[in-house]
Design a protein around this motif. Structure first.
Motif, PDB file in Angstrom:
ATOM      1  N   ALA A 257      -4.347  -1.613  -3.013  1.00 52.08           N
ATOM      2  CA  ALA A 257      -3.319  -0.587  -3.005  1.00 52.08           C
ATOM      3  C   ALA A 257      -2.085  -1.244  -3.631  1.00 52.08           C
ATOM      4  O   ALA A 257      -2.129  -2.421  -4.019  1.00 52.08           O
ATOM      5  N   TRP A 258      -1.021  -0.497  -3.743  1.00 49.71           N
ATOM      6  CA  TRP A 258       0.226  -1.020  -4.299  1.00 49.71           C
ATOM      7  C   TRP A 258       1.352  -0.803  -3.303  1.00 49.71           C
ATOM      8  O   TRP A 258       1.406   0.230  -2.646  1.00 49.71           O
ATOM      9  N   MET A 259       2.239  -1.760  -3.219  1.00 52.27           N
ATOM     10  CA  MET A 259       3.451  -1.632  -2.440  1.00 52.27           C
ATOM     11  C   MET A 259       4.590  -1.553  -3.461  1.00 52.27           C
ATOM     12  O   MET A 259       4.967  -2.545  -4.064  1.00 52.27           O
ATOM     13  N   GLN A 260       5.084  -0.335  -3.693  1.00 50.09           N
ATOM     14  CA  GLN A 260       6.085  -0.052  -4.722  1.00 50.09           C
ATOM     15  C   GLN A 260       7.481  -0.014  -4.098  1.00 50.09           C
ATOM     16  O   GLN A 260       7.713   0.690  -3.135  1.00 50.09           O
ATOM     17  N   SER A 261       8.397  -0.791  -4.679  1.00 48.52           N
ATOM     18  CA  SER A 261       9.781  -0.789  -4.202  1.00 48.52           C
ATOM     19  C   SER A 261      10.430   0.556  -4.490  1.00 48.52           C
ATOM     20  O   SER A 261      10.253   1.126  -5.565  1.00 48.52           O
ATOM     21  N   LEU A 262      11.196   1.063  -3.544  1.00 47.77           N
ATOM     22  CA  LEU A 262      11.979   2.270  -3.768  1.00 47.77           C
ATOM     23  C   LEU A 262      13.338   1.937  -4.376  1.00 47.77           C
ATOM     24  O   LEU A 262      14.003   2.800  -4.908  1.00 47.77           O
ATOM     25  N   GLU A 263      13.753   0.675  -4.281  1.00 54.76           N
ATOM     26  CA  GLU A 263      15.039   0.273  -4.851  1.00 54.76           C
ATOM     27  C   GLU A 263      14.928  -0.145  -6.314  1.00 54.76           C
ATOM     28  O   GLU A 263      15.867   0.023  -7.078  1.00 54.76           O
ATOM     29  N   LYS A 264      13.797  -0.732  -6.676  1.00 54.74           N
ATOM     30  CA  LYS A 264      13.607  -1.222  -8.050  1.00 54.74           C
ATOM     31  C   LYS A 264      12.346  -0.604  -8.627  1.00 54.74           C
ATOM     32  O   LYS A 264      11.238  -0.944  -8.212  1.00 54.74           O
ATOM     33  N   GLU A 265      12.506   0.273  -9.601  1.00 56.30           N
ATOM     34  CA  GLU A 265      11.351   1.006 -10.116  1.00 56.30           C
ATOM     35  C   GLU A 265      10.352   0.127 -10.858  1.00 56.30           C
ATOM     36  O   GLU A 265       9.217   0.529 -11.061  1.00 56.30           O
ATOM     37  N   ASN A 266      10.739  -1.095 -11.231  1.00 57.77           N
ATOM     38  CA  ASN A 266       9.812  -1.981 -11.934  1.00 57.77           C
ATOM     39  C   ASN A 266       9.203  -3.048 -11.019  1.00 57.77           C
ATOM     40  O   ASN A 266       8.592  -3.997 -11.504  1.00 57.77           O
ATOM     41  N   LEU A 267       9.347  -2.899  -9.702  1.00 59.83           N
ATOM     42  CA  LEU A 267       8.824  -3.893  -8.764  1.00 59.83           C
ATOM     43  C   LEU A 267       7.733  -3.280  -7.891  1.00 59.83           C
ATOM     44  O   LEU A 267       7.987  -2.361  -7.101  1.00 59.83           O
ATOM     45  N   ALA A 268       6.510  -3.769  -8.061  1.00 55.91           N
ATOM     46  CA  ALA A 268       5.374  -3.317  -7.248  1.00 55.91           C
ATOM     47  C   ALA A 268       4.441  -4.502  -7.046  1.00 55.91           C
ATOM     48  O   ALA A 268       4.271  -5.333  -7.938  1.00 55.91           O
ATOM     49  N   PHE A 269       3.865  -4.577  -5.864  1.00 51.36           N
ATOM     50  CA  PHE A 269       2.939  -5.666  -5.532  1.00 51.36           C
ATOM     51  C   PHE A 269       1.559  -5.100  -5.244  1.00 51.36           C
ATOM     52  O   PHE A 269       1.435  -4.155  -4.457  1.00 51.36           O
ATOM     53  N   PRO A 270       0.505  -5.694  -5.827  1.00 57.24           N
ATOM     54  CA  PRO A 270      -0.836  -5.304  -5.403  1.00 57.24           C
ATOM     55  C   PRO A 270      -1.081  -5.898  -4.011  1.00 57.24           C
ATOM     56  O   PRO A 270      -0.735  -7.054  -3.756  1.00 57.24           O
TER      57      PRO A 270
ATOM     58  N   ILE B 192      -0.181  -9.699  -0.040  1.00 58.66           N
ATOM     59  CA  ILE B 192       0.123  -9.519  -1.455  1.00 58.66           C
ATOM     60  C   ILE B 192      -0.888 -10.346  -2.248  1.00 58.66           C
ATOM     61  O   ILE B 192      -1.125 -11.513  -1.947  1.00 58.66           O
ATOM     62  N   VAL B 193      -1.478  -9.723  -3.247  1.00 59.25           N
ATOM     63  CA  VAL B 193      -2.514 -10.354  -4.061  1.00 59.25           C
ATOM     64  C   VAL B 193      -1.861 -11.026  -5.274  1.00 59.25           C
ATOM     65  O   VAL B 193      -0.991 -10.438  -5.913  1.00 59.25           O
ATOM     66  N   THR B 194      -2.289 -12.228  -5.569  1.00 56.15           N
ATOM     67  CA  THR B 194      -1.862 -12.882  -6.802  1.00 56.15           C
ATOM     68  C   THR B 194      -3.057 -13.044  -7.705  1.00 56.15           C
ATOM     69  O   THR B 194      -4.194 -13.208  -7.252  1.00 56.15           O
ATOM     70  N   VAL B 195      -2.824 -12.989  -8.997  1.00 57.76           N
ATOM     71  CA  VAL B 195      -3.885 -13.116  -9.989  1.00 57.76           C
ATOM     72  C   VAL B 195      -3.632 -14.405 -10.770  1.00 57.76           C
ATOM     73  O   VAL B 195      -2.588 -14.550 -11.399  1.00 57.76           O
ATOM     74  N   PRO B 196      -4.587 -15.342 -10.727  1.00 54.17           N
ATOM     75  CA  PRO B 196      -4.391 -16.587 -11.488  1.00 54.17           C
ATOM     76  C   PRO B 196      -4.203 -16.275 -12.987  1.00 54.17           C
ATOM     77  O   PRO B 196      -4.993 -15.525 -13.561  1.00 54.17           O
ATOM     78  N   GLU B 197      -3.167 -16.839 -13.575  1.00 59.52           N
ATOM     79  CA  GLU B 197      -2.808 -16.529 -14.957  1.00 59.52           C
ATOM     80  C   GLU B 197      -3.934 -16.789 -15.943  1.00 59.52           C
ATOM     81  O   GLU B 197      -4.191 -15.990 -16.832  1.00 59.52           O
ATOM     82  N   HIS B 198      -4.633 -17.905 -15.801  1.00 55.70           N
ATOM     83  CA  HIS B 198      -5.659 -18.277 -16.775  1.00 55.70           C
ATOM     84  C   HIS B 198      -7.069 -17.892 -16.333  1.00 55.70           C
ATOM     85  O   HIS B 198      -8.037 -18.182 -17.035  1.00 55.70           O
TER      86      HIS B 198
ATOM     87  N   CYS C  23      15.382  -5.873  -1.537  1.00 50.92           N
ATOM     88  CA  CYS C  23      14.441  -4.743  -1.549  1.00 50.92           C
ATOM     89  C   CYS C  23      13.932  -4.524  -0.132  1.00 50.92           C
ATOM     90  O   CYS C  23      13.267  -5.387   0.429  1.00 50.92           O
ATOM     91  N   HIS C  24      14.267  -3.368   0.433  1.00 55.11           N
ATOM     92  CA  HIS C  24      13.946  -3.100   1.832  1.00 55.11           C
ATOM     93  C   HIS C  24      12.939  -1.974   2.034  1.00 55.11           C
ATOM     94  O   HIS C  24      12.264  -1.931   3.043  1.00 55.11           O
ATOM     95  N   ARG C  25      12.869  -1.040   1.093  1.00 54.05           N
ATOM     96  CA  ARG C  25      12.004   0.125   1.270  1.00 54.05           C
ATOM     97  C   ARG C  25      10.892   0.106   0.224  1.00 54.05           C
ATOM     98  O   ARG C  25      11.142  -0.052  -0.963  1.00 54.05           O
ATOM     99  N   PHE C  26       9.674   0.279   0.718  1.00 53.75           N
ATOM    100  CA  PHE C  26       8.497   0.257  -0.146  1.00 53.75           C
ATOM    101  C   PHE C  26       7.587   1.425   0.191  1.00 53.75           C
ATOM    102  O   PHE C  26       7.474   1.827   1.347  1.00 53.75           O
TER     103      PHE C  26
END
Length: 123
Positions: free
Chosen positions: A63-76, A113-119, A44-47
């Motif tokens: 904000a979101w960094m949305q992949s242009l190659e994979k429509e289901n890939l986005a990072f907060p 890139i933000v991660t959210v603790p699962e629990h 994935c090169h373009r966001f």
């Protein structure tokens, strides 16, 4: 070998289709190219940088960094300095050197890139 993260130089808006945001048009200045991809996502090169929807008049931290190659890939993403005033970037970090961010005089936007603790989503 120098490998720059750069904004697109295209003039017309890019059509974006994503599972999170649906179909939209993104201005070229919000498209970022990562020639090496991201760690774990080398193909994935373009966001597109997309502002998070605002629930009120205050500005969102995220904000979101949305992949242009994979429509289901986005990072907060967010600027860590907005929450952690003492956040420090190590100048000897390999990616800082690789992308030339350690050179004076450039314009840079710091996002993590933000991660959210699962629990503990509030954590």
């Amino acid at each position: 070998m120098q490998s720059d993260i750069f904004q697109t130089r295209e003039n017309s808006p890019i059509r974006l289709k994503s599972t999170r945001f649906g179909e939209s048009s993104i201005r070229p200045e919000f498209i970022w190219n990562f020639p090496e991809g991201l760690i774990g996502f080398r193909d994935c090169h373009r966001f597109a940088l997309i502002n998070a929807p605002k629930q009120d008049e205050s500005e969102s931290l995220f904000a979101w960094m949305q992949s242009l190659e994979k429509e289901n890939l986005a990072f907060p993403v967010m600027n860590p300095l907005a929450v952690f005033a003492d956040y420090v970037i190590r100048q000897d970090e390999p990616s800082i050197i690789l992308y030339g961010i350690d050179k004076p005089g450039g314009e840079y936007q710091l996002l993590v890139i933000v991660t959210v603790p699962e629990h503990d989503p509030t954590g």
